[in-house]
Design a protein around this motif. Structure first.
Motif, PDB file in Angstrom:
ATOM      1  N   ILE A  17       0.831  -1.211   0.000  1.00 38.92           N
ATOM      2  CA  ILE A  17       0.000   0.000   0.000  1.00 38.92           C
ATOM      3  C   ILE A  17       0.863   1.257   0.000  1.00 38.92           C
ATOM      4  N   GLY A  18       1.871   1.282   0.878  1.00 37.43           N
ATOM      5  CA  GLY A  18       2.681   2.499   1.021  1.00 37.43           C
ATOM      6  C   GLY A  18       3.395   2.873  -0.265  1.00 37.43           C
ATOM      7  N   LEU A  19       4.002   1.905  -0.936  1.00 36.89           N
ATOM      8  CA  LEU A  19       4.757   2.248  -2.152  1.00 36.89           C
ATOM      9  C   LEU A  19       3.842   2.781  -3.254  1.00 36.89           C
ATOM     10  N   PRO A  20       2.739   2.070  -3.591  1.00 34.37           N
ATOM     11  CA  PRO A  20       1.848   2.645  -4.613  1.00 34.37           C
ATOM     12  C   PRO A  20       1.329   4.039  -4.223  1.00 34.37           C
ATOM     13  N   THR A  21       1.000   4.237  -2.951  1.00 37.36           N
ATOM     14  CA  THR A  21       0.504   5.552  -2.518  1.00 37.36           C
ATOM     15  C   THR A  21       1.597   6.605  -2.714  1.00 37.36           C
ATOM     16  N   ALA A  22       2.818   6.261  -2.345  1.00 40.75           N
ATOM     17  CA  ALA A  22       3.934   7.200  -2.492  1.00 40.75           C
ATOM     18  C   ALA A  22       4.138   7.585  -3.959  1.00 40.75           C
ATOM     19  N   VAL A  23       4.104   6.601  -4.841  1.00 42.37           N
ATOM     20  CA  VAL A  23       4.409   6.923  -6.253  1.00 42.37           C
ATOM     21  C   VAL A  23       3.255   7.677  -6.908  1.00 42.37           C
ATOM     22  N   VAL A  24       2.024   7.370  -6.508  1.00 39.92           N
ATOM     23  CA  VAL A  24       0.890   8.112  -7.082  1.00 39.92           C
ATOM     24  C   VAL A  24       0.958   9.571  -6.634  1.00 39.92           C
ATOM     25  N   VAL A  60       5.880   3.480 -12.945  1.00 40.40           N
ATOM     26  CA  VAL A  60       5.534   4.721 -12.222  1.00 40.40           C
ATOM     27  C   VAL A  60       6.597   5.011 -11.156  1.00 40.40           C
ATOM     28  N   THR A  61       7.114   3.973 -10.521  1.00 42.73           N
ATOM     29  CA  THR A  61       8.159   4.160  -9.508  1.00 42.73           C
ATOM     30  C   THR A  61       9.440   4.680 -10.168  1.00 42.73           C
ATOM     31  N   ARG A 167      -4.978  -4.541  -8.984  1.00 39.38           N
ATOM     32  CA  ARG A 167      -5.606  -3.346  -9.576  1.00 39.38           C
ATOM     33  C   ARG A 167      -5.287  -2.112  -8.730  1.00 39.38           C
ATOM     34  N   VAL A 168      -4.157  -2.197  -8.021  1.00 41.27           N
ATOM     35  CA  VAL A 168      -3.879  -1.186  -6.996  1.00 41.27           C
ATOM     36  C   VAL A 168      -3.814   0.230  -7.580  1.00 41.27           C
ATOM     37  N   LEU A 169      -3.062   0.408  -8.679  1.00 42.32           N
ATOM     38  CA  LEU A 169      -2.870   1.778  -9.167  1.00 42.32           C
ATOM     39  C   LEU A 169      -4.171   2.384  -9.697  1.00 42.32           C
ATOM     40  N   VAL A 170      -5.067   1.564 -10.191  1.00 45.49           N
ATOM     41  CA  VAL A 170      -6.363   2.066 -10.665  1.00 45.49           C
ATOM     42  C   VAL A 170      -7.256   2.375  -9.458  1.00 45.49           C
ATOM     43  N   GLU A 171      -7.365   1.408  -8.547  1.00 51.17           N
ATOM     44  CA  GLU A 171      -8.307   1.567  -7.431  1.00 51.17           C
ATOM     45  C   GLU A 171      -7.858   2.638  -6.432  1.00 51.17           C
TER      46      GLU A 171
END
Ligand code: SAJ
Length: 421
Positions: A17-24, A60-61, A167-171
């Motif tokens: 969760i933390g990494l996708p949130t950080a990069v978004v 994205v990262t 589907r993390v980056l979409v959701e």
């Protein structure tokens, strides 16, 4: 895109969760310091690489690091806001909040007046307020919020993630989110943060309702899957094809039964309902029973495999059993709390057969499987099916769509996912 008021954000915990949130957030122009206790993870991210498999996360990262918007470190740095996304495991009937406590302790020295702290980790009701009390004890110079003190120097809220692995980056962008501030102003400050990247509704409530909401969503799904799993066992007894039954029942306009499987895995649905049971043991009878039904499903599948092995051995064969899939669900590389892995490990431990293991998301045998001499990782599925006496479908990865039912002729097939039913 909103105008960015929070210019620097520190994300503590660079996992699923933390990494996708950080990069978004970084992709929206916010400067991010991502914090993780693992030096290897920090070094990898600073090279623009990722340590988890999630569609598009690598690109994205890499971009966020390349443009200088994401930097990883082992210690938090001063920021306008802090997002805590660390694990909250469950052991021996109790939530282990030590990672949340360590994360709060790590940000305490760099907190300043006007900062926002948001806890995202799945937590029992009351955790965010306890974190606020911990921060208040560590930083007596800063006024932390309480439910009856609106006036404070640092704002604190709870905002659970609800993204689906795969589907993390979409959701992360599109899902509605629930935000529970310790005070009304805390909710409003957290809303500013999530507005930077969320296009879904941001639904504000109090902190305990937000904590309970996350647990409720995953318990709802667990109870639904338990119903399907129980039905599959009932149907086996009654000689009814459960997959056909569910397809037919779901034609009713108000019926939507989920799919039976080998059990429930992952780090969320198999865990979060226990947080409710811990908080209200006498009152959560259905939630507890659903957990027990789902946790019992791997043993039921194992009994079927044992019977099939006994059948083959009774005619003199040293059977080859092929298991398809080890991940906790289709098309992810995550083996945490995986019933498929649990089943394969137990079959290996019996030492009653040669076990051929297929998992498209693993090069080498994961978990304890590698320690058994009777286990072999296979990458050519068609060849492995040809060799096997018994084929067990555990995880319906897309890669297995290519298996033609004719390849299974003459095999004992145990299909826990209804792929060939
Ligand atoms: N499963 C079944 N039958 C089904 C659906 C799922 O047996 O019909 C099994 C899967 O194979 C897997 C487990 O249940 O072993 C959980 O898979 P999942 O896809 O239902 O959920 P997760 O764990 O990947 O993600 C869940 C999601 N929660 C809900 O759908 C309510 C996600 O939105 C949450 O963000 C996530 O938990 C989380 O992090 O809490």
């Amino acid at each position: 895109m909103s105008d960015v008021k929070l210019k620097a954000i520190c994300v503590v915990g660079l996992g699923y969760i933390g990494l996708p949130t950080a990069v978004v957030l970084a992709s929206r122009g916010v400067s991010i310091v991502g914090v993780d206790v693992s030096e290897a993870v920090v070094a990898k991210i600073n090279r623009g690489q990722v340590h988890i498999v999630e569609p598009d996360l690598d690109a994205v990262t890499a971009r966020a690091v390349q443009v200088g918007k994401l930097h990883a470190a082992t210690k938090p740095a001063p920021a306008d806001a802090f997002i805590i996304a660390v694990p909250t495991p469950f052991h021996d009937g109790k939530a282990d909040l030590s990672y949340v406590e360590a994360a709060a302790a790590s940000i305490a020295p760099v907190l300043k007046r006007g900062d926002l702290v948001v806890l995202e980790s799945t937590s029992p009701p009351g955790t965010t307020e306890r974190m606020a009390a911990q921060l208040a004890a560590l930083r007596p110079d800063l006024r932390m919020p309480t439910s009856d003190v609106e006036d404070c120097d640092v704002h604190i809220a709870y905002c659970p993630e609800r993204v689906l692995p795969g589907r993390v980056l979409v959701e992360l962008v599109e899902n509605d989110r629930v935000i529970g501030g310790i005070t009304v102003k805390c909710s409003a400050r957290a809303e500013e943060l999530y507005r930077i990247f969320c296009t879904g509704s941001l639904l504000k409530t109090n902190v305990r309702t937000a904590e309970m909401c996350k647990l409720t969503e995953n318990s709802f799904r667990d109870v639904g899957i338990a119903f399907a799993n129980e039905l599959s066992i009932v149907c086996d007894k009654l000689g009814i094809n459960v997959w056909e039954l569910i397809r037919l029942a779901n034609h009713h306009p108000r019926v939507n039964i989920l799919q039976p499987g080998p059990g429930v895995g992952g780090h969320c649905i198999a865990v979060d309902p226990w947080f409710i049971v811990e908080a209200a043991p006498q009152e959560s009878r259905l939630i507890r029973t659903a957990r027990e039904v789902n946790d019992g499903k791997p043993s039921y599948v194992l009994e079927k495999i044992k019977t099939a092995i006994a059948g083959a051995r009774s005619v003199g064969a040293y059977p080859k059993v092929l298991t398809l899939g080890l991940a906790f669900k289709p098309d992810v590389d995550d083996f945490r709390e995986s019933p498929a892995l649990e089943i394969a490990e137990e079959v290996a431990r019996w030492n009653l057969c040669e076990l051929l293991v297929s998992e498209p998301f693993a090069e080498l045998l994961p978990g304890k499987l590698a320690t058994h001499k009777n286990v072999r990782m296979v990458h050519d599925v068609a060849q492995a099916i040809a060799e096997a006496h018994i084929v067990v479908m555990l995880v319906n990865h897309r890669a297995y769509n290519e298996i033609a039912p004719a390849e299974l002729n003459g095999k004992v097939v145990i299909d826990t996912r209804g792929v060939w039913s």
